[in-house]
Design a protein around this motif. Structure first.
Motif, PDB file in Angstrom:
ATOM      1  N   GLU A 215       0.793  -1.229   0.000  1.00 33.10           N
ATOM      2  CA  GLU A 215       0.000   0.000   0.000  1.00 33.10           C
ATOM      3  C   GLU A 215       0.828   1.283   0.000  1.00 33.10           C
ATOM      4  N   VAL A 216       2.112   1.216   0.376  1.00 34.65           N
ATOM      5  CA  VAL A 216       2.877   2.460   0.503  1.00 34.65           C
ATOM      6  C   VAL A 216       3.324   3.028  -0.835  1.00 34.65           C
ATOM      7  N   GLY A 217       3.407   2.217  -1.889  1.00 33.59           N
ATOM      8  CA  GLY A 217       3.869   2.700  -3.180  1.00 33.59           C
ATOM      9  C   GLY A 217       5.391   2.799  -3.227  1.00 33.59           C
ATOM     10  N   GLU A 218       5.911   3.051  -4.431  1.00 33.00           N
ATOM     11  CA  GLU A 218       7.363   3.086  -4.615  1.00 33.00           C
ATOM     12  C   GLU A 218       8.008   4.226  -3.825  1.00 33.00           C
ATOM     13  N   LYS A 219       7.403   5.406  -3.865  1.00 35.61           N
ATOM     14  CA  LYS A 219       7.970   6.545  -3.152  1.00 35.61           C
ATOM     15  C   LYS A 219       7.926   6.315  -1.647  1.00 35.61           C
ATOM     16  N   GLY A 220       6.791   5.812  -1.167  1.00 34.42           N
ATOM     17  CA  GLY A 220       6.665   5.533   0.258  1.00 34.42           C
ATOM     18  C   GLY A 220       7.635   4.463   0.715  1.00 34.42           C
TER      19      GLY A 220
END
Length: 239
Positions: A215-220
Motif C-alpha cells: 500500500e505504501v507505493g514506490e515513493k513511500g
C-alpha cells in the motif's frame, strides 16, 4: 528463561514490532530486536537468540513472498552472506564489537557516496562484497542491515522483489548464525521453544507487513527503506 514484568512488557512490544518492520521493509528486524534482547538477556545471548528468531521470521517471509523471490539475482549475495555469517559468528566471542560498529558506519557512508557511481559489473561485484561484509558484521554485532540493504539495492529490484531478495538473503544468514550459536551452546532448547511459541506472531506480522508494503507505493517504500538505513546508522553511532 525468566523475565520480570518490565522485561516481559518490553519484549511484548519489541518482538512483534521487529517482525512487522522486517516484513514491510524486507529488513530492519535486527534494528529493534537485537537491542531489545540484549537489554533483556545480555549481549551475547541476545545476539544469538535474535538470530534464531529472525531466521524463523525470515522463513515466514520467504513463504509469504514466495512469488517474488529473485533466486538467480540473489544467489551470489546469499552465498556471500552465508560465508560471512559463519565467519563473523565464529569470531564474535573474541573480537571487540566497537571495531565492527565503526567499520560498518564508515562502510555505509562510503557505500552511499559510491552508490551512484558504480555501474554494471562493478556494481554487481561491489554488491557481493557488501553481502559478505554484512554477514560478517552481523555475526559480530547482530546487525547486518545497512550493508545488506545497500547490497541488495544494488540489484535494482522492484520493491516486491527487493523484499523477497532481502528475506531470502536474511534467512540464510540468520540460519547460519543460529547454527553456529547453537553448536556453541548460546542457543538452548528453551530458546527453540520460544521461537515455536512465536510462530503465530511471525505469521500475523508478516502478512500485515506485506499489506503495508503493497500500500505504501514506490515513493513511500523508498522513504521507509532509507528511514531504516538511517536508524541502523544512528544505532551504530550511538552504541
Amino acid at each position: 528463561m525468566e523475565f520480570d514484568a518490565l522485561t516481559l512488557v518490553l519484549l511484548a512490544l519489541v518482538i512483534p514490532a521487529s517482525f512487522l518492520l522486517s516484513a514491510a521493509a524486507g529488513l530492519g528486524g535486527s534494528l529493534i530486536l537485537v537491542p531489545g534482547l540484549m537489554l533483556a538477556i545480555g549481549t551475547r545471548e541476545g545476539i544469538a537468540v535474535a538470530a534464531l528468531l529472525l531466521a524463523c521470521n525470515n522463513i515466514a517471509k520467504v513463504v509469504v513472498y514466495r512469488k517474488t523471490l529473485p533466486w538467480a539475482a540473489s544467489a551470489l549475495l546469499a552465498a556471500a552472506v552465508i560465508v560471512g555469517s559463519a565467519l563473523g559468528a565464529t569470531l564474535m566471542l573474541h573480537m571487540p564489537e566497537a571495531w565492527v560498529r565503526y567499520a560498518v558506519a564508515i562502510m555505509l557512508l562510503l557505500t552511499l557516496a559510491g552508490d551512484f557511481v558504480a555501474q554494471g559489473p562493478v556494481r554487481r561485484v561491489w554488491a557481493v562484497f557488501l553481502a559478505f561484509l554484512s554477514g560478517s558484521t552481523s555475526g559480530f554485532s547482530g546487525t547486518s542491515g545497512p550493508l545488506k540493504g545497500v547490497a541488495i539495492r544494488s540489484l535494482q529490484l522492484e520493491r516486491f522483489y527487493f523484499v523477497g531478495a532481502a528475506s531470502l538473503v536474511s534467512m540464510v544468514g540468520d540460519l547460519t548464525k543460529a547454527l553456529v550459536f547453537s553448536q556453541s551452546g548460546l542457543i538452548t532448547m528453551s530458546h527453540f521453544l520460544l521461537a515455536g511459541a512465536l510462530v503465530p506472531v511471525m505469521a500475523g506480522c508478516t502478512l500485515l507487513g506485506r499489506k503495508i508494503n503493497r500500500e505504501v507505493g514506490e515513493k513511500g517504500y523508498s522513504v521507509l527503506f532509507w528511514t531504516v538505513m538511517g536508524g541502523y546508522l544512528t544505532r551504530l553511532m550511538v552504541a
